[in-house]
Scaffold this motif. Structure first.
Motif, PDB file in Angstrom:
ATOM      1  N   CYS A 149       0.856  -1.187   0.000  1.00 23.73           N
ATOM      2  CA  CYS A 149       0.000   0.000   0.000  1.00 23.73           C
ATOM      3  C   CYS A 149       0.889   1.234   0.000  1.00 23.73           C
ATOM      4  O   CYS A 149       1.590   1.509   0.981  1.00 23.73           O
ATOM      5  N   GLN A 150       0.887   1.942  -1.109  1.00 20.04           N
ATOM      6  CA  GLN A 150       1.671   3.173  -1.234  1.00 20.04           C
ATOM      7  C   GLN A 150       0.754   4.363  -1.013  1.00 20.04           C
ATOM      8  O   GLN A 150      -0.340   4.438  -1.597  1.00 20.04           O
ATOM      9  N   VAL A 151       1.182   5.298  -0.174  1.00 20.49           N
ATOM     10  CA  VAL A 151       0.360   6.439   0.207  1.00 20.49           C
ATOM     11  C   VAL A 151       0.971   7.711  -0.358  1.00 20.49           C
ATOM     12  O   VAL A 151       2.113   8.056  -0.045  1.00 20.49           O
ATOM     13  N   LEU A 152       0.215   8.403  -1.202  1.00 20.88           N
ATOM     14  CA  LEU A 152       0.670   9.651  -1.811  1.00 20.88           C
ATOM     15  C   LEU A 152      -0.161  10.790  -1.237  1.00 20.88           C
ATOM     16  O   LEU A 152      -1.359  10.875  -1.481  1.00 20.88           O
ATOM     17  N   HIS A 153       0.491  11.663  -0.453  1.00 22.71           N
ATOM     18  CA  HIS A 153      -0.221  12.725   0.233  1.00 22.71           C
ATOM     19  C   HIS A 153      -0.327  13.982  -0.624  1.00 22.71           C
ATOM     20  O   HIS A 153       0.568  14.292  -1.419  1.00 22.71           O
ATOM     21  N   ALA A 154      -1.431  14.705  -0.434  1.00 21.13           N
ATOM     22  CA  ALA A 154      -1.540  16.050  -1.004  1.00 21.13           C
ATOM     23  C   ALA A 154      -0.553  16.961  -0.276  1.00 21.13           C
ATOM     24  O   ALA A 154      -0.029  16.621   0.793  1.00 21.13           O
ATOM     25  N   ASP A 155      -0.309  18.135  -0.852  1.00 26.29           N
ATOM     26  CA  ASP A 155       0.692  19.033  -0.276  1.00 26.29           C
ATOM     27  C   ASP A 155       0.419  19.366   1.185  1.00 26.29           C
ATOM     28  O   ASP A 155       1.338  19.441   2.000  1.00 26.29           O
ATOM     29  N   ASP A 156      -0.854  19.570   1.536  1.00 30.65           N
ATOM     30  CA  ASP A 156      -1.181  19.925   2.914  1.00 30.65           C
ATOM     31  C   ASP A 156      -1.466  18.693   3.777  1.00 30.65           C
ATOM     32  O   ASP A 156      -1.832  18.824   4.941  1.00 30.65           O
ATOM     33  N   GLN A 157      -1.301  17.503   3.210  1.00 29.29           N
ATOM     34  CA  GLN A 157      -1.525  16.226   3.891  1.00 29.29           C
ATOM     35  C   GLN A 157      -2.959  16.082   4.408  1.00 29.29           C
ATOM     36  O   GLN A 157      -3.224  15.261   5.287  1.00 29.29           O
ATOM     37  N   ALA A 158      -3.877  16.861   3.874  1.00 33.28           N
ATOM     38  CA  ALA A 158      -5.276  16.740   4.281  1.00 33.28           C
ATOM     39  C   ALA A 158      -5.966  15.581   3.572  1.00 33.28           C
ATOM     40  O   ALA A 158      -7.008  15.124   4.008  1.00 33.28           O
ATOM     41  N   GLN A 159      -5.360  15.113   2.474  1.00 36.08           N
ATOM     42  CA  GLN A 159      -5.895  13.978   1.735  1.00 36.08           C
ATOM     43  C   GLN A 159      -4.748  13.103   1.269  1.00 36.08           C
ATOM     44  O   GLN A 159      -3.602  13.545   1.191  1.00 36.08           O
ATOM     45  N   ALA A 160      -5.073  11.858   0.974  1.00 32.48           N
ATOM     46  CA  ALA A 160      -4.044  10.949   0.480  1.00 32.48           C
ATOM     47  C   ALA A 160      -4.651   9.990  -0.535  1.00 32.48           C
ATOM     48  O   ALA A 160      -5.812   9.592  -0.422  1.00 32.48           O
TER      49      ALA A 160
END
Length: 280
Positions: free
Chosen positions: A240-251
């Protein structure tokens, strides 16, 4: 609610989108530009009749949840989403500490992942969008109401998440869920009332959560290895690879397996058969 302006906005946004913008095939040549009404309705998870009545100025006032779904379906920017809320006679969500509007750039990535299970989650573990393979692999978590929207609640209170994963991983994954939630709460800060209320209710309802929360373990997920128990195909071990948005509010969460492995073959079988019931 400004019915005329709402109908005009919906129609214009729909006509600006191409099928490939939302992960749909172009199919036969279209007589009119943009998406069809039934395609927008499917993307938003509503009936075609309901959406059609909105475009024809005949529909009832949509709820906040429905407006948010339409905004995602039409790939609205944050400014366009807020405008849509105002036209529908609803207060636009506060942008600070609010993460249920999926960025169009993330949606474009998700739309192109036809052969990889993928979901978009909020910082609190709410599934915002899921593709077809993710539903086949994990079941659907979009559209749940109340605290059932959050993975931590489904793990510690209802127990709905436990059957999805191999029993020997339950203890480790429980710690991962709690550590990720603590990281999200710290990132959001004290102004996120929704996060604070969720933690309070989890502590009240689940001794298991309360014990783990007291450990003060905190970690942002970037990758993991999980063994998922798929109802028809059995155990499938995935990265499971997790790619975060810049503000880490979503992934954006991607589930893959090493090429040529038995697990990769099972994922391919999910891609062929989708959500159908497998023989045997």
């Amino acid at each position: 609610m400004d019915r005329a302006a709402l109908a005009d906005f919906l129609r214009r946004r729909r006509e600006l989108l191409r099928p490939e913008d939302v992960g749909l095939g172009t199919g036969p040549r279209r007589r009119t530009p943009g998406l069809r009404r039934e395609e927008v309705a499917a993307l938003a998870g509503m009936s075609v009749d309901y959406y059609t009545r909105l475009e024809q100025q005949r529909g009832p006032q949509p709820s906040e949840q429905m407006v948010a779904a339409i905004a995602r379906a039409l790939r609205c920017s944050l400014d366009e989403r807020d405008h849509l809320f105002h036209l529908a006679g609803q207060n636009a969500p506060v942008r600070l500490h609010r993460s249920d509007h999926v960025d169009p750039a993330i949606l474009r990535v998700l739309d192109r992942l036809e052969d990889t299970p993928a979901i978009v989650v909020s910082h609190l573990g709410e599934t915002l969008v899921e593709n077809r393979l993710a539903v086949a692999l994990l079941g659907s978590s979009v559209g749940l109401s109340g605290n059932d929207r959050y993975q931590a609640w489904r793990w510690f209170v209802t127990g709905d998440e436990l059957a999805k994963y191999a029993p020997e991983q339950h203890d480790r994954l429980a710690r991962v869920v709690v550590a990720s939630l603590r990281a999200a709460v710290g990132l959001a800060g004290p102004g996120d009332r929704r996060a604070a209320a969720l933690v309070t209710e989890l502590e009240q309802r689940s001794p298991g959560f309360r014990d783990l929360w007291a450990r003060h373990e905190v970690a942002t997920r970037w990758s993991d290895n999980k063994t998922i128990v798929q109802p028809e195909l059995g155990r499938i071990t995935v990265d499971c690879q997790v790619l975060h948005a810049d503000d880490q509010a979503q992934a954006l969460l991607l589930f893959t397996a090493p090429p040529g492995s038995e697990d990769a073959q099972k994922l391919e079988l999910l891609g062929v058969l989708g959500q159908q019931t497998f023989a045997g």
